[in-house]
Design an enzyme around this catalytic site. Sequence first.
Site, PDB file in Angstrom:
ATOM      1  N   GLY A  15       0.832  -1.213   0.000  1.00 20.55           N
ATOM      2  CA  GLY A  15       0.000   0.000   0.000  1.00 20.55           C
ATOM      3  C   GLY A  15       0.856   1.249   0.000  1.00 20.55           C
ATOM      4  O   GLY A  15       1.890   1.281   0.655  1.00 20.55           O
ATOM      5  N   ARG A  76       0.925  -5.137  -5.947  1.00 19.54           N
ATOM      6  CA  ARG A  76       1.080  -6.403  -5.236  1.00 19.54           C
ATOM      7  C   ARG A  76       1.328  -7.441  -6.317  1.00 19.54           C
ATOM      8  O   ARG A  76       0.748  -7.387  -7.391  1.00 19.54           O
ATOM      9  CB  ARG A  76      -0.180  -6.715  -4.438  1.00 19.54           C
ATOM     10  CG  ARG A  76      -0.515  -5.554  -3.483  1.00 19.54           C
ATOM     11  CD  ARG A  76      -1.464  -5.930  -2.398  1.00 19.54           C
ATOM     12  NE  ARG A  76      -2.061  -4.736  -1.797  1.00 19.54           N
ATOM     13  CZ  ARG A  76      -1.655  -4.164  -0.667  1.00 19.54           C
ATOM     14  NH1 ARG A  76      -0.660  -4.655   0.011  1.00 19.54           N
ATOM     15  NH2 ARG A  76      -2.253  -3.095  -0.204  1.00 19.54           N
ATOM     16  N   ASP A 107       5.288  -4.962   5.965  1.00 19.81           N
ATOM     17  CA  ASP A 107       5.924  -6.230   6.349  1.00 19.81           C
ATOM     18  C   ASP A 107       5.843  -7.304   5.256  1.00 19.81           C
ATOM     19  O   ASP A 107       6.746  -8.132   5.135  1.00 19.81           O
ATOM     20  CB  ASP A 107       5.430  -6.733   7.700  1.00 19.81           C
ATOM     21  CG  ASP A 107       3.927  -6.865   7.763  1.00 19.81           C
ATOM     22  OD1 ASP A 107       3.256  -6.551   6.762  1.00 19.81           O
ATOM     23  OD2 ASP A 107       3.432  -7.301   8.816  1.00 19.81           O
ATOM     24  N   THR A 130       4.262   2.740   5.606  1.00 18.41           N
ATOM     25  CA  THR A 130       2.863   2.345   5.783  1.00 18.41           C
ATOM     26  C   THR A 130       2.229   3.286   6.795  1.00 18.41           C
ATOM     27  O   THR A 130       2.891   3.681   7.761  1.00 18.41           O
ATOM     28  CB  THR A 130       2.727   0.874   6.254  1.00 18.41           C
ATOM     29  OG1 THR A 130       1.411   0.676   6.764  1.00 18.41           O
ATOM     30  CG2 THR A 130       3.694   0.501   7.343  1.00 18.41           C
ATOM     31  N   ASP A 132      -0.005   2.608   8.902  1.00 24.75           N
ATOM     32  CA  ASP A 132      -0.501   1.925  10.104  1.00 24.75           C
ATOM     33  C   ASP A 132       0.435   1.979  11.315  1.00 24.75           C
ATOM     34  O   ASP A 132       0.023   1.683  12.427  1.00 24.75           O
ATOM     35  CB  ASP A 132      -0.793   0.453   9.795  1.00 24.75           C
ATOM     36  CG  ASP A 132      -1.986   0.299   8.877  1.00 24.75           C
ATOM     37  OD1 ASP A 132      -2.834   1.209   8.884  1.00 24.75           O
ATOM     38  OD2 ASP A 132      -2.061  -0.702   8.143  1.00 24.75           O
ATOM     39  N   ASP A 134       2.570  -0.106  12.181  1.00 29.80           N
ATOM     40  CA  ASP A 134       2.489  -1.414  12.850  1.00 29.80           C
ATOM     41  C   ASP A 134       3.768  -2.239  12.696  1.00 29.80           C
ATOM     42  O   ASP A 134       3.749  -3.439  12.919  1.00 29.80           O
ATOM     43  CB  ASP A 134       1.288  -2.205  12.301  1.00 29.80           C
ATOM     44  CG  ASP A 134       1.341  -2.372  10.790  1.00 29.80           C
ATOM     45  OD1 ASP A 134       2.200  -1.736  10.156  1.00 29.80           O
ATOM     46  OD2 ASP A 134       0.521  -3.136  10.252  1.00 29.80           O
ATOM     47  N   ARG A 176      -6.582  -2.179  10.263  1.00 25.61           N
ATOM     48  CA  ARG A 176      -7.248  -3.480  10.310  1.00 25.61           C
ATOM     49  C   ARG A 176      -6.732  -4.328  11.477  1.00 25.61           C
ATOM     50  O   ARG A 176      -7.462  -5.047  12.120  1.00 25.61           O
ATOM     51  CB  ARG A 176      -7.038  -4.232   8.990  1.00 25.61           C
ATOM     52  CG  ARG A 176      -8.333  -4.521   8.288  1.00 25.61           C
ATOM     53  CD  ARG A 176      -8.104  -5.048   6.914  1.00 25.61           C
ATOM     54  NE  ARG A 176      -7.595  -4.025   6.020  1.00 25.61           N
ATOM     55  CZ  ARG A 176      -6.816  -4.256   4.978  1.00 25.61           C
ATOM     56  NH1 ARG A 176      -6.434  -5.463   4.701  1.00 25.61           N
ATOM     57  NH2 ARG A 176      -6.420  -3.275   4.207  1.00 25.61           N
TER      58      ARG A 176
HETATM   59  P1  ATP Z   1       0.772  -2.981   3.428  1.00 22.66           P
HETATM   60  O1  ATP Z   1       1.202  -2.704   4.830  1.00 22.66           O
HETATM   61  O2  ATP Z   1       0.244  -1.788   2.740  1.00 22.66           O
HETATM   62  O3  ATP Z   1      -0.149  -4.175   3.290  1.00 22.66           O
HETATM   63  P2  ATP Z   1       2.838  -4.739   2.538  1.00 22.66           P
HETATM   64  O4  ATP Z   1       4.223  -4.504   2.096  1.00 22.66           O
HETATM   65  O5  ATP Z   1       2.652  -5.516   3.805  1.00 22.66           O
HETATM   66  O6  ATP Z   1       2.125  -3.323   2.624  1.00 22.66           O
HETATM   67  P3  ATP Z   1       1.759  -6.926   0.953  1.00 22.66           P
HETATM   68  O7  ATP Z   1       0.683  -6.897  -0.067  1.00 22.66           O
HETATM   69  O8  ATP Z   1       1.590  -7.794   2.129  1.00 22.66           O
HETATM   70  O9  ATP Z   1       2.003  -5.394   1.353  1.00 22.66           O
HETATM   71  O10 ATP Z   1       3.129  -7.358   0.224  1.00 22.66           O
HETATM   72  C1  ATP Z   1       3.562  -6.675  -0.943  1.00 22.66           C
HETATM   73  C2  ATP Z   1       4.161  -7.674  -1.897  1.00 22.66           C
HETATM   74  O11 ATP Z   1       5.288  -8.329  -1.281  1.00 22.66           O
HETATM   75  C3  ATP Z   1       3.240  -8.819  -2.311  1.00 22.66           C
HETATM   76  O12 ATP Z   1       2.358  -8.454  -3.341  1.00 22.66           O
HETATM   77  C4  ATP Z   1       4.243  -9.854  -2.771  1.00 22.66           C
HETATM   78  O13 ATP Z   1       4.670  -9.602  -4.084  1.00 22.66           O
HETATM   79  C5  ATP Z   1       5.423  -9.636  -1.817  1.00 22.66           C
HETATM   80  N1  ATP Z   1       5.342 -10.635  -0.742  1.00 22.66           N
HETATM   81  C6  ATP Z   1       4.623 -10.585   0.396  1.00 22.66           C
HETATM   82  N2  ATP Z   1       4.763 -11.718   1.107  1.00 22.66           N
HETATM   83  C7  ATP Z   1       5.591 -12.522   0.404  1.00 22.66           C
HETATM   84  C8  ATP Z   1       6.121 -13.839   0.591  1.00 22.66           C
HETATM   85  N3  ATP Z   1       5.826 -14.558   1.663  1.00 22.66           N
HETATM   86  N4  ATP Z   1       6.944 -14.329  -0.353  1.00 22.66           N
HETATM   87  C9  ATP Z   1       7.260 -13.600  -1.439  1.00 22.66           C
HETATM   88  N5  ATP Z   1       6.784 -12.372  -1.687  1.00 22.66           N
HETATM   89  C10 ATP Z   1       5.962 -11.825  -0.789  1.00 22.66           C
END
Ligand code: ATP
Length: 328
Positions: A15, A76, A107, A130, A132, A134, A176
């Site tokens: 995000g 994503r 994360d 992010t 959040d 978090d 969330r």
């Molecule tokens: P937000 O806090 O906004 O959700 P985020 O970085 O946690 O941000 P995610 O959608 O969880 O967002 O992860 C972003 C991208 O990271 C995913 O679309 C994926 O491509 C990659 N990713 C997440 N988890 C894994 C994993 N276990 N293995 C490989 N790639 C991953």
Amino acid sequence: MKRFIKKIAVMTSGGDSPGMNAAIRAVVRSCAYYKLECAGIYRGYQGMIEGDIVPMSARDVHHIIQKGGTVLKSARSKEFRTVEGRKKAHEALKKFNIDALVVIGGDGSFTGGMIFSEEFDFPVIGIPGTIDNDIFGTDYTLGYDTALNTAVEVIDKIRDTASSHNRLFFVEVMGRDSGFIALNSGIGAGAEEILIPEEDMGLDRLLDSLEKSRRSGKSSSLVVVAEGDKTGSNVFDLANYVETNLPQYDVRVSVLGHMQRGGAPSCFDRVLASRMGVKAVELLIDGETNKMVGVQNNEIVAVDLENAVKEHHKISAEMLRISDIMSV
Ligand code: ATP
């Protein structure tokens, strides 16, 4: 053995959050300062797989520090969750002669970065972006301060209507799994009650407290509710429940939604992003990998990505206490 880094790529993933552009700028400018080449990867890991990569110089990032969102776009990527996808991504980085990666995201993005780093022995540094707040290992994530200010500004406006009409407003803010935005914007906007996922207040206590408020002479009330709060199944059900049980209240709901993610970053987020971007590049130059840049007690620090991902950033008991005292 210390690696010789010549070219660093930067990307935003997951995000978006205000301050991501300021962090991109800081990484690009730090590379220029240390005479390293820099590249930008569009659309996070998906763009990496597709080789959507462009060179970036110090001048390419002028006038972006004040902009919300991310000029590199975010995405994503399901494909990056597969070994084949990550192999393609590694091939693309090799093709562009990239030696190290800075990932600005949450994360999930860090988990992906860690797996990639271990599979291909590739240096990766994370910057927490992010709203959040978090992420473990940092007092603040990029975008959190801006989101808080946005939420408080809007809640202040809702308060005007609440007090003009003697209404009870339930205002849902983002979060969330985490109550940082709700707790801090609630305290900042003087909410009567704050409901967060970390603490289930229980419906009875909420009714008691609202009834007490009314009897103490408060003519309007504001309850700030985090998206993931467990007191009700959602903010509308919660409002219905209260209206049914306390018919003397005229209840309204307002869901702030995505407006909290947008807008120009606050000065705090711009400065934090600049400090984190510089540190990310300096860590790579020093041969570090699998670290997240964080801020603790106003010092910029490096935290193991593994810990940042595995542990939880907890709400401080002191903030809960302040919120209790304020709602007397
Ligand atoms: P937000 O806090 O906004 O959700 P985020 O970085 O946690 O941000 P995610 O959608 O969880 O967002 O992860 C972003 C991208 O990271 C995913 O679309 C994926 O491509 C990659 N990713 C997440 N988890 C894994 C994993 N276990 N293995 C490989 N790639 C991953």
